[in-house]
Design a protein around this motif. Structure first.
Motif, PDB file in Angstrom:
ATOM      1  N   PHE A 270      -5.726  31.454 -33.761  1.00 26.52           N
ATOM      2  CA  PHE A 270      -6.957  31.852 -33.760  1.00 26.52           C
ATOM      3  C   PHE A 270      -7.660  31.359 -34.936  1.00 26.52           C
ATOM      4  CE2 PHE A 270      -4.583  35.142 -31.246  1.00 26.52           C
ATOM      5  CZ  PHE A 270      -5.257  34.853 -29.844  1.00 26.52           C
ATOM      6  N   LYS A 271      -9.045  31.122 -35.126  1.00 27.18           N
ATOM      7  CA  LYS A 271      -9.937  30.787 -36.184  1.00 27.18           C
ATOM      8  C   LYS A 271     -11.161  31.359 -36.151  1.00 27.18           C
ATOM      9  CE  LYS A 271      -8.563  25.812 -35.171  1.00 27.18           C
ATOM     10  NZ  LYS A 271      -9.029  24.512 -34.839  1.00 27.18           N
ATOM     11  N   THR A 272     -11.691  32.277 -35.268  1.00 27.44           N
ATOM     12  CA  THR A 272     -12.831  33.115 -35.533  1.00 27.44           C
ATOM     13  C   THR A 272     -12.807  34.464 -34.927  1.00 27.44           C
ATOM     14  OG1 THR A 272     -13.738  32.456 -33.507  1.00 27.44           O
ATOM     15  CG2 THR A 272     -14.134  30.765 -35.156  1.00 27.44           C
ATOM     16  N   PRO A 273     -13.366  35.205 -35.364  1.00 27.56           N
ATOM     17  CA  PRO A 273     -13.439  36.611 -34.847  1.00 27.56           C
ATOM     18  C   PRO A 273     -13.322  36.772 -33.288  1.00 27.56           C
ATOM     19  CG  PRO A 273     -15.065  36.443 -36.628  1.00 27.56           C
ATOM     20  CD  PRO A 273     -14.862  35.212 -36.095  1.00 27.56           C
ATOM     21  N   LEU A 274     -12.498  37.804 -32.887  1.00 23.39           N
ATOM     22  CA  LEU A 274     -12.315  37.944 -31.524  1.00 23.39           C
ATOM     23  C   LEU A 274     -12.779  39.174 -30.979  1.00 23.39           C
ATOM     24  CD1 LEU A 274      -8.666  36.681 -31.278  1.00 23.39           C
ATOM     25  CD2 LEU A 274     -10.771  35.508 -30.925  1.00 23.39           C
ATOM     26  N   CYS A 275     -13.341  39.431 -29.705  1.00 23.35           N
ATOM     27  CA  CYS A 275     -13.754  40.650 -29.045  1.00 23.35           C
ATOM     28  C   CYS A 275     -12.800  40.697 -27.815  1.00 23.35           C
ATOM     29  CB  CYS A 275     -15.104  40.611 -28.552  1.00 23.35           C
ATOM     30  SG  CYS A 275     -16.417  40.345 -29.629  1.00 23.35           S
ATOM     31  N   PRO A 276     -12.506  42.171 -27.592  1.00 21.74           N
ATOM     32  CA  PRO A 276     -11.806  42.536 -26.290  1.00 21.74           C
ATOM     33  C   PRO A 276     -12.726  41.843 -25.166  1.00 21.74           C
ATOM     34  CG  PRO A 276     -11.568  44.338 -27.864  1.00 21.74           C
ATOM     35  CD  PRO A 276     -12.798  43.347 -28.725  1.00 21.74           C
ATOM     36  N   ALA A 277     -12.036  41.382 -24.259  1.00 20.23           N
ATOM     37  CA  ALA A 277     -12.857  40.893 -23.133  1.00 20.23           C
ATOM     38  C   ALA A 277     -12.263  41.416 -21.683  1.00 20.23           C
ATOM     39  CB  ALA A 277     -12.936  39.455 -23.158  1.00 20.23           C
ATOM     40  N   PHE A 278     -13.095  41.704 -20.806  1.00 21.50           N
ATOM     41  CA  PHE A 278     -12.902  42.102 -19.447  1.00 21.50           C
ATOM     42  C   PHE A 278     -13.851  41.369 -18.418  1.00 21.50           C
ATOM     43  CE2 PHE A 278     -12.518  45.228 -22.619  1.00 21.50           C
ATOM     44  CZ  PHE A 278     -10.904  45.562 -22.682  1.00 21.50           C
ATOM     45  N   GLY A 279     -12.957  41.046 -17.255  1.00 21.44           N
ATOM     46  CA  GLY A 279     -13.890  40.596 -16.192  1.00 21.44           C
ATOM     47  C   GLY A 279     -13.100  41.442 -15.131  1.00 21.44           C
ATOM     48  N   LEU A 280     -14.166  41.879 -14.085  1.00 20.13           N
ATOM     49  CA  LEU A 280     -14.010  42.683 -13.052  1.00 20.13           C
ATOM     50  C   LEU A 280     -14.801  42.187 -11.885  1.00 20.13           C
ATOM     51  CD1 LEU A 280     -12.733  45.479 -12.317  1.00 20.13           C
ATOM     52  CD2 LEU A 280     -14.822  46.650 -13.032  1.00 20.13           C
ATOM     53  N   TRP A 281     -14.132  42.087 -10.885  1.00 25.66           N
ATOM     54  CA  TRP A 281     -14.848  41.922  -9.292  1.00 25.66           C
ATOM     55  C   TRP A 281     -14.498  42.783  -8.408  1.00 25.66           C
ATOM     56  CZ3 TRP A 281     -12.793  38.425 -12.928  1.00 25.66           C
ATOM     57  CH2 TRP A 281     -13.497  37.477 -13.587  1.00 25.66           C
ATOM     58  N   ASP A 282     -13.873  43.967  -8.791  1.00 25.86           N
ATOM     59  CA  ASP A 282     -13.517  44.922  -7.533  1.00 25.86           C
ATOM     60  C   ASP A 282     -13.305  46.282  -8.418  1.00 25.86           C
ATOM     61  OD1 ASP A 282     -12.320  45.649  -4.895  1.00 25.86           O
ATOM     62  OD2 ASP A 282     -10.714  45.952  -6.430  1.00 25.86           O
ATOM     63  N   GLY A 283     -13.538  47.282  -7.833  1.00 22.70           N
ATOM     64  CA  GLY A 283     -13.178  48.680  -8.532  1.00 22.70           C
ATOM     65  C   GLY A 283     -13.779  48.907  -9.977  1.00 22.70           C
ATOM     66  N   GLU A 284     -12.709  49.509 -10.816  1.00 25.05           N
ATOM     67  CA  GLU A 284     -13.177  49.961 -11.951  1.00 25.05           C
ATOM     68  C   GLU A 284     -11.706  49.702 -12.893  1.00 25.05           C
ATOM     69  OE1 GLU A 284     -12.764  54.678 -12.202  1.00 25.05           O
ATOM     70  OE2 GLU A 284     -13.996  53.919 -10.666  1.00 25.05           O
ATOM     71  N   LEU A 285     -12.358  49.653 -14.310  1.00 22.67           N
ATOM     72  CA  LEU A 285     -11.158  49.671 -15.216  1.00 22.67           C
ATOM     73  C   LEU A 285     -11.531  50.730 -16.256  1.00 22.67           C
ATOM     74  CD1 LEU A 285     -11.004  45.582 -16.090  1.00 22.67           C
ATOM     75  CD2 LEU A 285      -9.396  47.018 -14.617  1.00 22.67           C
ATOM     76  N   LEU A 286     -10.401  51.369 -16.890  1.00 17.62           N
ATOM     77  CA  LEU A 286     -10.694  52.306 -17.813  1.00 17.62           C
ATOM     78  C   LEU A 286      -9.677  52.077 -19.216  1.00 17.62           C
ATOM     79  CD1 LEU A 286     -11.480  55.094 -19.100  1.00 17.62           C
ATOM     80  CD2 LEU A 286      -9.513  55.959 -17.933  1.00 17.62           C
ATOM     81  N   THR A 287     -10.433  51.789 -20.390  1.00 19.19           N
ATOM     82  CA  THR A 287      -9.947  51.402 -21.699  1.00 19.19           C
ATOM     83  C   THR A 287      -9.405  52.162 -22.479  1.00 19.19           C
ATOM     84  OG1 THR A 287     -11.887  50.958 -22.867  1.00 19.19           O
ATOM     85  CG2 THR A 287     -11.210  49.069 -21.654  1.00 19.19           C
ATOM     86  N   HIS A 288      -8.303  52.175 -23.182  1.00 21.67           N
ATOM     87  CA  HIS A 288      -7.678  52.923 -24.342  1.00 21.67           C
ATOM     88  C   HIS A 288      -7.375  52.174 -25.167  1.00 21.67           C
ATOM     89  CE1 HIS A 288      -6.937  55.330 -20.374  1.00 21.67           C
ATOM     90  NE2 HIS A 288      -6.520  54.277 -19.945  1.00 21.67           N
ATOM     91  N   SER A 289      -8.350  52.462 -26.410  1.00 17.93           N
ATOM     92  CA  SER A 289      -7.919  51.554 -27.670  1.00 17.93           C
ATOM     93  C   SER A 289      -7.679  52.516 -28.867  1.00 17.93           C
ATOM     94  CB  SER A 289      -9.264  50.974 -27.899  1.00 17.93           C
ATOM     95  OG  SER A 289     -10.246  51.941 -28.268  1.00 17.93           O
ATOM     96  N   GLY A 290      -7.301  51.906 -29.976  1.00 19.68           N
ATOM     97  CA  GLY A 290      -6.764  52.523 -31.142  1.00 19.68           C
ATOM     98  C   GLY A 290      -5.577  53.053 -30.880  1.00 19.68           C
TER      99      GLY A 290
END
Length: 224
Positions: free
Chosen positions: A196-216
């Motif tokens: 890795f060379k540059t700042p990263l972001c968490p990334a999400f692609g979604l084509w059906d239903g739903e997602l729930l994130t749990h961070s920290g």
């Protein structure tokens, strides 16, 4: 392995039909060199919410921007605030945290979706692309009841029987590791290695239903 026809289908436009004429006439939008995010993480245990400014018009955020649901029709793109950070063609959303160092772990409840991608992408990744289709993003995906790892249009099958309700993502910036984690064992099911060379972001692609994130979250003990 080069991307196959089936893999290309997985990268389809999210709930949109765009004619070749419209694609040719679309104007390229340059991203600013610096963008304002909530925080920048240089330690451990990144805490993030989903960034509405990046969300495709077919994605709705809820639960205080920790969850996302896919709407097949979505909103008319002309009714969504226009800015260069938003994905216009692909059902993608970023987390609002930039990660430039450290070891981080988060989990995603995936039980209500049958087609999605989870991973990280460079902060300045082109909004013309879908996560996994360029050299600026690294993701684990699920489609057609199969798991895979994907970057730069290269797909690698991931051996995982069934689909758990919740899955973990481990990012070690300095070690250049992105891992898909079985949270029940716990163990890394598959790892992507990259410098890795540059700042990263968490990334999400979604084509059906739903997602729930749990961070920290703390990474599970014994996870290598």
């Amino acid at each position: 392995m080069a991307i196959s026809t089936n893999a290309a289908r997985l990268c389809r436009l999210a709930g949109r039909t765009v004619s070749p004429l419209l694609v040719k006439q679309r104007r390229a939008v340059s991203l600013p060199q610096r963008r304002c995010f909530v925080t920048t993480s240089t330690g451990n245990n990144a805490t993030f919410r989903l960034d509405e400014r990046t969300a495709h018009s077919s994605l709705d955020l809820f639960k205080k921007d920790t969850a996302v649901i896919y709407r097949m029709l979505g909103l008319d793109p002309s009714h969504v605030q226009d800015n260069p950070e938003r994905f216009r063609d692909w059902a993608v959303v970023f987390g609002d945290e930039k990660i430039s160092s450290g070891r981080h772990y988060w989990e995603v409840t995936v039980k209500k979706s049958q087609e999605f991608r989870l991973g990280v992408a460079e902060d300045l990744m082109s909004r013309e692309d879908c996560v996994g289709t360029n050299s600026s993003s690294w993701v684990f995906g699920y489609a057609q009841r199969k798991w895979f790892a994907m970057t730069n249009k290269t797909i690698i099958p991931v051996t995982l029987v069934g689909k758990p309700d919740r899955i973990g993502i481990l990012l070690d910036y300095e070690e250049g590791l992105l891992g898909l984690v079985d949270i029940e064992k716990p163990r890394i099911i598959h790892a992507i290695r990259v410098h890795f060379k540059t700042p990263l972001c968490p990334a999400f692609g979604l084509w059906d239903g739903e997602l729930l994130t749990h961070s920290g979250l703390e990474a599970p003990e014994g996870l290598k």
